[in-house]
Design a protein around this motif. Structure first.
Motif, PDB file in Angstrom:
ATOM      1  N   ARG A 413      62.824  36.560  39.825  1.00 36.26           N
ATOM      2  CA  ARG A 413      62.103  37.678  40.429  1.00 36.26           C
ATOM      3  C   ARG A 413      63.043  38.661  41.114  1.00 36.26           C
ATOM      4  N   GLU A 414      64.123  38.135  41.719  1.00 37.76           N
ATOM      5  CA  GLU A 414      65.041  39.001  42.444  1.00 37.76           C
ATOM      6  C   GLU A 414      65.819  39.926  41.518  1.00 37.76           C
ATOM      7  N   THR A 415      65.811  39.668  40.206  1.00 40.74           N
ATOM      8  CA  THR A 415      66.525  40.522  39.251  1.00 40.74           C
ATOM      9  C   THR A 415      65.622  41.577  38.628  1.00 40.74           C
ATOM     10  N   LEU A 416      64.321  41.574  38.952  1.00 34.95           N
ATOM     11  CA  LEU A 416      63.356  42.450  38.287  1.00 34.95           C
ATOM     12  C   LEU A 416      63.223  43.780  39.023  1.00 34.95           C
ATOM     13  N   PRO A 417      62.732  44.832  38.328  1.00 34.67           N
ATOM     14  CA  PRO A 417      62.427  46.097  39.004  1.00 34.67           C
ATOM     15  C   PRO A 417      61.281  45.918  39.984  1.00 34.67           C
ATOM     16  N   LEU A 418      61.048  46.955  40.805  1.00 31.56           N
ATOM     17  CA  LEU A 418      60.134  46.826  41.939  1.00 31.56           C
ATOM     18  C   LEU A 418      58.729  46.429  41.520  1.00 31.56           C
ATOM     19  N   ALA A 419      58.165  47.101  40.494  1.00 38.00           N
ATOM     20  CA  ALA A 419      56.783  46.796  40.108  1.00 38.00           C
ATOM     21  C   ALA A 419      56.646  45.350  39.649  1.00 38.00           C
ATOM     22  N   ALA A 420      57.577  44.906  38.794  1.00 42.54           N
ATOM     23  CA  ALA A 420      57.536  43.519  38.316  1.00 42.54           C
ATOM     24  C   ALA A 420      57.787  42.543  39.452  1.00 42.54           C
ATOM     25  N   LYS A 421      58.614  42.955  40.394  1.00 47.46           N
ATOM     26  CA  LYS A 421      58.883  42.082  41.539  1.00 47.46           C
ATOM     27  C   LYS A 421      57.624  41.904  42.392  1.00 47.46           C
ATOM     28  N   LEU A 422      56.868  42.992  42.610  1.00 46.41           N
ATOM     29  CA  LEU A 422      55.632  42.895  43.378  1.00 46.41           C
ATOM     30  C   LEU A 422      54.607  42.008  42.672  1.00 46.41           C
ATOM     31  N   TRP A 423      54.526  42.157  41.346  1.00 52.34           N
ATOM     32  CA  TRP A 423      53.629  41.291  40.584  1.00 52.34           C
ATOM     33  C   TRP A 423      54.073  39.830  40.687  1.00 52.34           C
ATOM     34  N   GLY A 424      55.379  39.608  40.697  1.00 53.82           N
ATOM     35  CA  GLY A 424      55.888  38.250  40.870  1.00 53.82           C
ATOM     36  C   GLY A 424      55.513  37.667  42.206  1.00 53.82           C
ATOM     37  N   TYR A 425      55.599  38.496  43.265  1.00 48.26           N
ATOM     38  CA  TYR A 425      55.182  38.009  44.583  1.00 48.26           C
ATOM     39  C   TYR A 425      53.696  37.640  44.580  1.00 48.26           C
ATOM     40  N   ALA A 426      52.901  38.440  43.872  1.00 43.49           N
ATOM     41  CA  ALA A 426      51.468  38.135  43.809  1.00 43.49           C
ATOM     42  C   ALA A 426      51.227  36.803  43.117  1.00 43.49           C
ATOM     43  N   GLN A 427      51.916  36.566  42.010  1.00 45.86           N
ATOM     44  CA  GLN A 427      51.757  35.292  41.299  1.00 45.86           C
ATOM     45  C   GLN A 427      52.236  34.121  42.146  1.00 45.86           C
ATOM     46  N   ASP A 428      53.323  34.351  42.871  1.00 46.34           N
ATOM     47  CA  ASP A 428      53.863  33.285  43.714  1.00 46.34           C
ATOM     48  C   ASP A 428      52.895  32.966  44.852  1.00 46.34           C
ATOM     49  N   PHE A 429      52.371  34.014  45.480  1.00 45.82           N
ATOM     50  CA  PHE A 429      51.492  33.822  46.634  1.00 45.82           C
ATOM     51  C   PHE A 429      50.170  33.176  46.242  1.00 45.82           C
ATOM     52  N   THR A 430      49.671  33.534  45.077  1.00 48.01           N
ATOM     53  CA  THR A 430      48.358  33.032  44.680  1.00 48.01           C
ATOM     54  C   THR A 430      48.421  31.663  44.016  1.00 48.01           C
ATOM     55  N   VAL A 431      49.205  31.528  42.958  1.00 49.78           N
ATOM     56  CA  VAL A 431      49.193  30.278  42.189  1.00 49.78           C
ATOM     57  C   VAL A 431      50.580  29.686  41.982  1.00 49.78           C
ATOM     58  N   ALA A 432      51.600  30.213  42.742  1.00 50.32           N
ATOM     59  CA  ALA A 432      52.972  29.691  42.615  1.00 50.32           C
ATOM     60  C   ALA A 432      53.420  29.679  41.155  1.00 50.32           C
ATOM     61  N   TYR A 433      53.183  30.834  40.472  1.00 51.44           N
ATOM     62  CA  TYR A 433      53.573  30.993  39.074  1.00 51.44           C
ATOM     63  C   TYR A 433      52.932  29.947  38.160  1.00 51.44           C
ATOM     64  N   GLY A 434      51.819  29.396  38.570  1.00 48.21           N
ATOM     65  CA  GLY A 434      51.124  28.416  37.742  1.00 48.21           C
ATOM     66  C   GLY A 434      51.593  26.997  37.939  1.00 48.21           C
ATOM     67  N   TYR A 435      52.610  26.785  38.787  1.00 45.94           N
ATOM     68  CA  TYR A 435      53.120  25.428  38.986  1.00 45.94           C
ATOM     69  C   TYR A 435      52.373  24.691  40.095  1.00 45.94           C
ATOM     70  N   LYS A 436      51.467  25.433  40.795  1.00 48.74           N
ATOM     71  CA  LYS A 436      50.589  24.800  41.789  1.00 48.74           C
ATOM     72  C   LYS A 436      49.170  25.265  41.504  1.00 48.74           C
ATOM     73  N   PRO A 437      48.553  24.773  40.427  1.00 46.76           N
ATOM     74  CA  PRO A 437      47.235  25.279  40.022  1.00 46.76           C
ATOM     75  C   PRO A 437      46.155  25.026  41.066  1.00 46.76           C
ATOM     76  N   GLY A 438      46.299  24.018  41.895  1.00 48.64           N
ATOM     77  CA  GLY A 438      45.306  23.759  42.927  1.00 48.64           C
ATOM     78  C   GLY A 438      45.180  24.909  43.911  1.00 48.64           C
ATOM     79  N   ARG A 439      46.283  25.670  44.071  1.00 51.91           N
ATOM     80  CA  ARG A 439      46.240  26.788  44.995  1.00 51.91           C
ATOM     81  C   ARG A 439      45.242  27.855  44.533  1.00 51.91           C
ATOM     82  N   ALA A 440      45.107  28.077  43.215  1.00 55.07           N
ATOM     83  CA  ALA A 440      44.159  29.066  42.681  1.00 55.07           C
ATOM     84  C   ALA A 440      42.724  28.665  43.023  1.00 55.07           C
ATOM     85  N   ALA A 441      42.402  27.396  42.871  1.00 55.55           N
ATOM     86  CA  ALA A 441      41.054  26.928  43.209  1.00 55.55           C
ATOM     87  C   ALA A 441      40.768  27.115  44.683  1.00 55.55           C
ATOM     88  N   LEU A 442      41.770  26.879  45.513  1.00 57.60           N
ATOM     89  CA  LEU A 442      41.583  27.059  46.957  1.00 57.60           C
ATOM     90  C   LEU A 442      41.297  28.520  47.288  1.00 57.60           C
TER      91      LEU A 442
END
Length: 528
Positions: A413-442
Motif C-alpha cells: 500500500r505504501e508504494t501506491l498512488p494516493l487514490a489507491a492508497k486510500l482505497w487500501g486503507y478502507a480495505q484494511d480498516f473494514t476487512v483487513a484485505y479479506g484476511y479477517k473476514p469476521g471483521r466485515a460481519a461485525l
C-alpha cells in the motif's frame, strides 16, 4: 640400478660426502625409523622460535629429495620411510614432477627455502609443526593424507588443482599471504574425505573456488582475516558432500572435537571471519553450520550465499554490525535461525530465497519474523512474504500465514498512488484485505443496528399510497445496506430532508463493505 652422489657409486651403502646428520638420516630411512635431531630444550627446539640450529641438526634438501625419489633399498624385514624430527632442511627442497613411494613425515622441522611439490605424486605426506617459507604444490597428487597441522607458512600455500586421496589437515596452522594476497589457494582442489582446518589462522584470502570435498569441510574455531581485501573466504562453486562447519572448536585439542560440539567446561574458540565470505553456487549435502560464528564485515563486504543448495542452513552466529548477508536464489530445506543473528534493515537480501521449513532457536515470534522480512526488503518485494506464508501454512500455522500476507498488503500500500492508497486503507480498516473476514460481519452488524435505530424514528411517507408493504425499519435498513439483493422495502418509501443523506450514507457504506469483502475473497481464492 645405481646412483651417483659426490662421485660415489651406490648400491645401498652409505655414500661419501654426507654429514653426520645426513648419514644418520640415511640409516634411519633404510630402517624406517624416526630420526630425531632435537636437543631436548623445548625453547631451542621450537621450529618457529629464534634460536639458530647448527650443522649438527641440518640436512641438505637435495639429499632429502634424493632419498625420496631414488633412495637406497630398505634393510631386510623393514619398510623404508623418511621420518625427520627437529631437523633443519637447507637449500631448495624440490620434488617437482617426482614420484615418491616412501612414507614421508617432517615434524617440528625448519625449511630454509620454499618447498616445491608441483605435479608431485606421493602416497602420504605429513608436515607437522614445521616452519615453511612457502609451499608450492599445484597439481600435487597423494594417494593418502596431506597433513600440514600446526605449520607456520610465511608466504602462502598453493594447492590449485591438487588431488588429496583421503584427508587434508590444516589444524592450528598459521598461514600468511603471498604476493597476490592469498594465504591458501586451493582453487580446483579435490579432497577424497575430510578437509579439516580447525583453529586455522589465515592472514589473507582462503580461496577454494570450484573445490570438491568428499566428506566434510571443518573450519571450527578458525580465524580467517583479510580485512582490506574483498573476501577472507572465496569459495564459489564449492562442493561438500556432507557439512561445512563454521562453528566453535576446543582450544585444547581440536582433533577430539572434530565433528562434535565441544564438551561443556572446555575452553572453546569461535569461528571468526574478518572480511567477506563468498559461497555462491555451492552444494552442501547435509548442512552449513554457523553456530556462534562471528563475521566482521566492512560496509562494502558480504556474507554471500547466492544460489547455495543445502538441506539445512544453521544461521546461528552473531549479528554482523556492517556489511550485507545475501541469500538471493539460495535453496534450503530447513532454515534453523535466531532473531539475533540476522542483520538489521538494509543488511539482508534474499530475493528468490527458497526454504521449506523454519526451526527458530530461542525467542522468535511472528512480529520479529516480520521485521526480518522488512530488513530483507527495503524496497517492497512480495516474494519473501509469500514464501514465509507458504511455509507457515504448510506447518499448520494458518493464522500466522494470514498475518504475513496482511503485512505484505500493508507494505504494498505504501508504494501506491494516493487514490489507491486510500482505497487500501478502507480495505484494511473494514476487512483487513479479506484476511479477517469476521471483521466485515461485525461492521455489517454495527451498521445495521445503528441504521435500524435511526430509521425507526424517520418519517417515511409511501411513494405510492396503497401500493406498499408494511413499514419495517430493520428490514428497510438491511435492504439499503446489502447491495443487489432486494428485500422488498427499498423503493416504496420517500425519505425526506436529512434522512435522504442518511439513506445514501448507508447505501455507500454497504457497497464499500461488499466490495472490500469481494476483493478479499478473490484474493483468498487466488492464494488457495
Amino acid at each position: 640400478m645405481t646412483d651417483v652422489v659426490d662421485g660415489t657409486t651406490l648400491t645401498g651403502e652409505l655414500p661419501d660426502g654426507l654429514t653426520s646428520a645426513e648419514a644418520g638420516m640415511w640409516q634411519a630411512f633404510r630402517n624406517g625409523s624416526v630420526y630425531d635431531l632435537r636437543s631436548g630444550d623445548a625453547e631451542v627446539d621450537d621450529p618457529h622460535g629464534g634460536h639458530p640450529w647448527g650443522p649438527e641438526r641440518s640436512v641438505r634438501a637435495r639429499i632429502v629429495a634424493w632419498l625420496l625419489l631414488d633412495g637406497p633399498p630398505a634393510l631386510p624385514g623393514r619398510v623404508s620411510s623418511l621420518k625427520l624430527l627437529g631437523a633443519q632442511i637447507t637449500g631448495q627442497f624440490d620434488l617437482a614432477g617426482g614420484l615418491v613411494m616412501p612414507y614421508v613425515e617432517f615434524q617440528a622441522c625448519r625449511f630454509e627455502k620454499e618447498v616445491l611439490l608441483p605435479e608431485t605424486r606421493l602416497t602420504t605426506l605429513r608436515m607437522l609443526d614445521c616452519s615453511i617459507p612457502r609451499l608450492e604444490a599445484a597439481r600435487l597428487h597423494t594417494e593418502g593424507d596431506l597433513h600440514l597441522a600446526r605449520c607456520r607458512v610465511e608466504h602462502g600455500i598453493r594447492l590449485t588443482d591438487a588431488h588429496i586421496g583421503t584427508d587434508l589437515l590444516l589444524n592450528q596452522a598459521v598461514v600468511y599471504r603471498d604476493r597476490r594476497n592469498r594465504a591458501i589457494n586451493g582453487d580446483g582442489l579435490t579432497v577424497g574425505q575430510d578437509l579439516q582446518a580447525e583453529l586455522l589462522e589465515s592472514h589473507g584470502e582462503l580461496s577454494l573456488r570450484g573445490a570438491q570435498v568428499g566428506v566434510s569441510l571443518s573450519l571450527r574455531g578458525s580465524l580467517l582475516s583479510h580485512p582490506h581485501g574483498n573476501r577472507a573466504l572465496n569459495a564459489p562453486q564449492l562442493t561438500v558432500e556432507r557439512s561445512l562447519y563454521l562453528t566453535p572448536a576446543s582450544v585444547s585439542d581440536p582433533v577430539l572435537t572434530s565433528g562434535a560440539t565441544p564438551a561443556r567446561g572446555t575452553r572453546v574458540q569461535r569461528f571468526e571471519c574478518v572480511g567477506g565470505i563468498r559461497l555462491d553456487d555451492g552444494r552442501f549435502g547435509d548442512a552449513i553450520d554457523m553456530e556462534q560464528a562471528r563475521f566482521a564485515l566492512e560496509n562494502d563486504q558480504e556474507l554471500s550465499l547466492r544460489r547455495v543448495q543445502t538441506p539445512e542452513l544453521r544461521f546461528l552466529g552473531e549479528r554482523p554490525a556492517r556489511g550485507r548477508v545475501v541469500l538471493s536464489g539460495a535453496r534450503i530445506v530447513t532454515l534453523v535461525d535466531k532473531s539475533a543473528s540476522w542483520p538489521r534493515a538494509g543488511g539482508l537480501s534474499m530475493g528468490g530465497f527458497s526454504y521449506e521449513s523454519l526451526v527458530p532457536r530461542g525467542y522468535f515470534p511472528l512480529a520479529l519474523r516480520l521485521e526480518w522480512l522488512a530488513a530483507a526488503t527495503p524496497e517492497y518485494n512480495p516474494e519473501p512474504y509469500e514464501r514465509l506464508a507458504t511455509v507457515l501454512r504448510s506447518s499448520g500455522e494458518d493464522a500466522d500465514a494470514r498475518a504475513v500476507l496482511l503485512a505484505k498488503q500493508r507494505r504494498r500500500r505504501e508504494t501506491l498512488p494516493l487514490a489507491a492508497k486510500l482505497w487500501g486503507y478502507a480495505q484494511d480498516f473494514t476487512v483487513a484485505y479479506g484476511y479477517k473476514p469476521g471483521r466485515a460481519a461485525l461492521w455489517m452488524a454495527v451498521l445495521w443496528a445503528a441504521s435500524t435505530i435511526a430509521f425507526s424514528h424517520a418519517s417515511h411517507p409511501p411513494i405510492k399510497p396503497g401500493e406498499h408493504p408494511d413499514w419495517n425499519a430493520p428490514l428497510f435498513a438491511l435492504d439499503l445496506l446489502v447491495p443487489v439483493i432486494d428485500l422488498g422495502q427499498e423503493g416504496y418509501w420517500k425519505m425526506q430532508g436529512g434522512w435522504q443523506w442518511v439513506a445514501a450514507a448507508v447505501i455507500s457504506l454497504g457497497w464499500i463493505l461488499a466490495t472490500s469483502v469481494a476483493a478479499g475473497a478473490t484474493r483468498l481464492l487466488r492464494r488457495g
